[in-house]
Design a protein around this motif. Structure first.
Motif, PDB file in Angstrom:
ATOM      1  N   GLN A 279       0.820  -1.211   0.000  1.00 54.78           N
ATOM      2  CA  GLN A 279       0.000   0.000   0.000  1.00 54.78           C
ATOM      3  C   GLN A 279       0.859   1.268   0.000  1.00 54.78           C
ATOM      4  O   GLN A 279       0.324   2.367   0.004  1.00 54.78           O
ATOM      5  N   LEU A 280       2.177   1.115  -0.004  1.00 50.39           N
ATOM      6  CA  LEU A 280       3.083   2.261   0.079  1.00 50.39           C
ATOM      7  C   LEU A 280       3.775   2.528  -1.254  1.00 50.39           C
ATOM      8  O   LEU A 280       4.140   1.595  -1.968  1.00 50.39           O
ATOM      9  N   SER A 281       3.978   3.803  -1.538  1.00 51.65           N
ATOM     10  CA  SER A 281       4.778   4.175  -2.707  1.00 51.65           C
ATOM     11  C   SER A 281       6.252   3.924  -2.379  1.00 51.65           C
ATOM     12  O   SER A 281       6.608   3.696  -1.214  1.00 51.65           O
ATOM     13  N   ASN A 282       7.126   3.990  -3.372  1.00 50.83           N
ATOM     14  CA  ASN A 282       8.556   3.808  -3.120  1.00 50.83           C
ATOM     15  C   ASN A 282       9.080   4.872  -2.160  1.00 50.83           C
ATOM     16  O   ASN A 282       9.909   4.590  -1.301  1.00 50.83           O
ATOM     17  N   GLU A 283       8.595   6.100  -2.316  1.00 52.62           N
ATOM     18  CA  GLU A 283       9.011   7.190  -1.422  1.00 52.62           C
ATOM     19  C   GLU A 283       8.567   6.904   0.014  1.00 52.62           C
ATOM     20  O   GLU A 283       9.327   7.096   0.958  1.00 52.62           O
ATOM     21  N   GLU A 284       7.345   6.428   0.176  1.00 54.50           N
ATOM     22  CA  GLU A 284       6.836   6.098   1.512  1.00 54.50           C
ATOM     23  C   GLU A 284       7.599   4.928   2.124  1.00 54.50           C
ATOM     24  O   GLU A 284       7.874   4.912   3.327  1.00 54.50           O
ATOM     25  N   LYS A 285       7.959   3.966   1.305  1.00 58.56           N
ATOM     26  CA  LYS A 285       8.746   2.828   1.801  1.00 58.56           C
ATOM     27  C   LYS A 285      10.093   3.301   2.318  1.00 58.56           C
ATOM     28  O   LYS A 285      10.555   2.855   3.368  1.00 58.56           O
ATOM     29  N   GLY A 286      10.738   4.213   1.595  1.00 57.99           N
ATOM     30  CA  GLY A 286      12.009   4.758   2.053  1.00 57.99           C
ATOM     31  C   GLY A 286      11.865   5.508   3.366  1.00 57.99           C
ATOM     32  O   GLY A 286      12.692   5.374   4.269  1.00 57.99           O
ATOM     33  N   TYR A 287      10.813   6.296   3.475  1.00 52.33           N
ATOM     34  CA  TYR A 287      10.556   7.057   4.699  1.00 52.33           C
ATOM     35  C   TYR A 287      10.270   6.128   5.876  1.00 52.33           C
ATOM     36  O   TYR A 287      10.711   6.381   6.997  1.00 52.33           O
ATOM     37  N   PHE A 288       9.552   5.040   5.603  1.00 48.65           N
ATOM     38  CA  PHE A 288       9.168   4.091   6.649  1.00 48.65           C
ATOM     39  C   PHE A 288      10.376   3.640   7.473  1.00 48.65           C
ATOM     40  O   PHE A 288      10.302   3.535   8.689  1.00 48.65           O
ATOM     41  N   PHE A 289      11.479   3.386   6.812  1.00 48.06           N
ATOM     42  CA  PHE A 289      12.658   2.866   7.510  1.00 48.06           C
ATOM     43  C   PHE A 289      13.543   3.958   8.112  1.00 48.06           C
ATOM     44  O   PHE A 289      14.524   3.666   8.788  1.00 48.06           O
ATOM     45  N   LYS A 290      13.191   5.224   7.879  1.00 49.99           N
ATOM     46  CA  LYS A 290      13.927   6.342   8.473  1.00 49.99           C
ATOM     47  C   LYS A 290      13.160   7.011   9.601  1.00 49.99           C
ATOM     48  O   LYS A 290      13.749   7.704  10.424  1.00 49.99           O
ATOM     49  N   ALA A 291      11.852   6.821   9.624  1.00 46.92           N
ATOM     50  CA  ALA A 291      10.974   7.554  10.536  1.00 46.92           C
ATOM     51  C   ALA A 291      11.116   7.091  11.985  1.00 46.92           C
ATOM     52  O   ALA A 291      11.309   5.906  12.261  1.00 46.92           O
ATOM     53  N   LEU A 292      10.992   8.062  12.883  1.00 46.12           N
ATOM     54  CA  LEU A 292      10.961   7.800  14.319  1.00 46.12           C
ATOM     55  C   LEU A 292       9.633   8.274  14.891  1.00 46.12           C
ATOM     56  O   LEU A 292       9.079   9.279  14.449  1.00 46.12           O
ATOM     57  N   ILE A 293       9.161   7.563  15.888  1.00 43.34           N
ATOM     58  CA  ILE A 293       7.972   7.959  16.635  1.00 43.34           C
ATOM     59  C   ILE A 293       8.465   8.632  17.907  1.00 43.34           C
ATOM     60  O   ILE A 293       9.351   8.108  18.585  1.00 43.34           O
ATOM     61  N   ASP A 294       7.901   9.795  18.246  1.00 44.01           N
ATOM     62  CA  ASP A 294       8.354  10.517  19.437  1.00 44.01           C
ATOM     63  C   ASP A 294       8.276   9.652  20.685  1.00 44.01           C
ATOM     64  O   ASP A 294       9.210   9.610  21.477  1.00 44.01           O
ATOM     65  N   CYS A 295       7.157   8.970  20.873  1.00 47.97           N
ATOM     66  CA  CYS A 295       6.992   8.073  22.018  1.00 47.97           C
ATOM     67  C   CYS A 295       6.110   6.900  21.613  1.00 47.97           C
ATOM     68  O   CYS A 295       5.033   7.104  21.058  1.00 47.97           O
ATOM     69  N   ALA A 296       6.559   5.715  21.911  1.00 41.04           N
ATOM     70  CA  ALA A 296       5.725   4.530  21.744  1.00 41.04           C
ATOM     71  C   ALA A 296       5.184   4.169  23.121  1.00 41.04           C
ATOM     72  O   ALA A 296       5.939   4.074  24.083  1.00 41.04           O
ATOM     73  N   VAL A 297       3.875   4.007  23.203  1.00 40.73           N
ATOM     74  CA  VAL A 297       3.227   3.629  24.458  1.00 40.73           C
ATOM     75  C   VAL A 297       2.954   2.128  24.355  1.00 40.73           C
ATOM     76  O   VAL A 297       2.177   1.687  23.515  1.00 40.73           O
ATOM     77  N   ILE A 298       3.606   1.360  25.212  1.00 36.96           N
ATOM     78  CA  ILE A 298       3.591  -0.091  25.130  1.00 36.96           C
ATOM     79  C   ILE A 298       2.706  -0.682  26.222  1.00 36.96           C
ATOM     80  O   ILE A 298       2.883  -0.377  27.406  1.00 36.96           O
ATOM     81  N   ASP A 299       1.790  -1.541  25.814  1.00 40.59           N
ATOM     82  CA  ASP A 299       0.930  -2.243  26.767  1.00 40.59           C
ATOM     83  C   ASP A 299       1.632  -3.542  27.170  1.00 40.59           C
ATOM     84  O   ASP A 299       1.683  -4.496  26.383  1.00 40.59           O
ATOM     85  N   THR A 300       2.171  -3.580  28.344  1.00 38.67           N
ATOM     86  CA  THR A 300       2.928  -4.755  28.790  1.00 38.67           C
ATOM     87  C   THR A 300       2.024  -5.944  29.099  1.00 38.67           C
ATOM     88  O   THR A 300       2.501  -7.062  29.216  1.00 38.67           O
ATOM     89  N   GLU A 301       0.718  -5.709  29.197  1.00 42.74           N
ATOM     90  CA  GLU A 301      -0.225  -6.797  29.459  1.00 42.74           C
ATOM     91  C   GLU A 301      -0.793  -7.389  28.169  1.00 42.74           C
ATOM     92  O   GLU A 301      -1.557  -8.340  28.210  1.00 42.74           O
ATOM     93  N   ASP A 302      -0.461  -6.812  27.021  1.00 44.66           N
ATOM     94  CA  ASP A 302      -0.978  -7.266  25.734  1.00 44.66           C
ATOM     95  C   ASP A 302       0.154  -7.619  24.787  1.00 44.66           C
ATOM     96  O   ASP A 302       0.224  -7.130  23.654  1.00 44.66           O
ATOM     97  N   GLY A 303       1.087  -8.393  25.263  1.00 45.42           N
ATOM     98  CA  GLY A 303       2.182  -8.862  24.422  1.00 45.42           C
ATOM     99  C   GLY A 303       3.147  -7.791  24.014  1.00 45.42           C
ATOM    100  O   GLY A 303       3.776  -7.883  22.971  1.00 45.42           O
ATOM    101  N   PHE A 304       3.250  -6.723  24.814  1.00 44.72           N
ATOM    102  CA  PHE A 304       4.167  -5.614  24.555  1.00 44.72           C
ATOM    103  C   PHE A 304       3.916  -4.975  23.193  1.00 44.72           C
ATOM    104  O   PHE A 304       4.829  -4.627  22.482  1.00 44.72           O
ATOM    105  N   LYS A 305       2.645  -4.805  22.847  1.00 47.55           N
ATOM    106  CA  LYS A 305       2.280  -4.155  21.599  1.00 47.55           C
ATOM    107  C   LYS A 305       2.155  -2.657  21.821  1.00 47.55           C
ATOM    108  O   LYS A 305       1.680  -2.209  22.847  1.00 47.55           O
ATOM    109  N   ALA A 306       2.606  -1.888  20.824  1.00 48.47           N
ATOM    110  CA  ALA A 306       2.525  -0.434  20.913  1.00 48.47           C
ATOM    111  C   ALA A 306       1.137   0.018  20.533  1.00 48.47           C
ATOM    112  O   ALA A 306       0.441  -0.601  19.802  1.00 48.47           O
TER     113      ALA A 306
END
Length: 80
Positions: free
Chosen positions: A53-80
């Motif tokens: 579903q991503l363009s080539n440009e979006e795919k490149g960005y995907f691997f460079k992007a950072l999330i300011d904060c990931a909120v992790i649910d430790t009771e749900d398999g450590f999913k963000a």
């Protein structure tokens, strides 16, 4: 190889004072969750599931992007 053991090359985890303040605010809002700052987008979203579903440009960005904060649910398999 040069002797670099006396060089402290570490950098701060936060790039600005505002980023640190945002992190502290997220901790207050989600006290029962694990909050991790500056997380790679690729660490919380499965690329294989969205790549078609991503363009080539979006795919490149995907691997460079950072999330300011990931909120992790430790009771749900450590999913963000």
């Amino acid at each position: 190889m040069k002797n670099i053991k006396n060089i402290d090359a570490r950098i701060g985890l936060f790039k600005s004072k505002q980023e640190y303040q945002f992190y502290k605010a997220v901790l207050e809002v989600f006290p029962n969750f694990l909050v991790i700052p500056n997380v790679a987008l690729s660490a919380v979203i499965d690329f294989n599931q969205i790549q078609n579903q991503l363009s080539n440009e979006e795919k490149g960005y995907f691997f460079k992007a950072l999330i300011d904060c990931a909120v992790i649910d430790t009771e749900d398999g450590f999913k963000a």
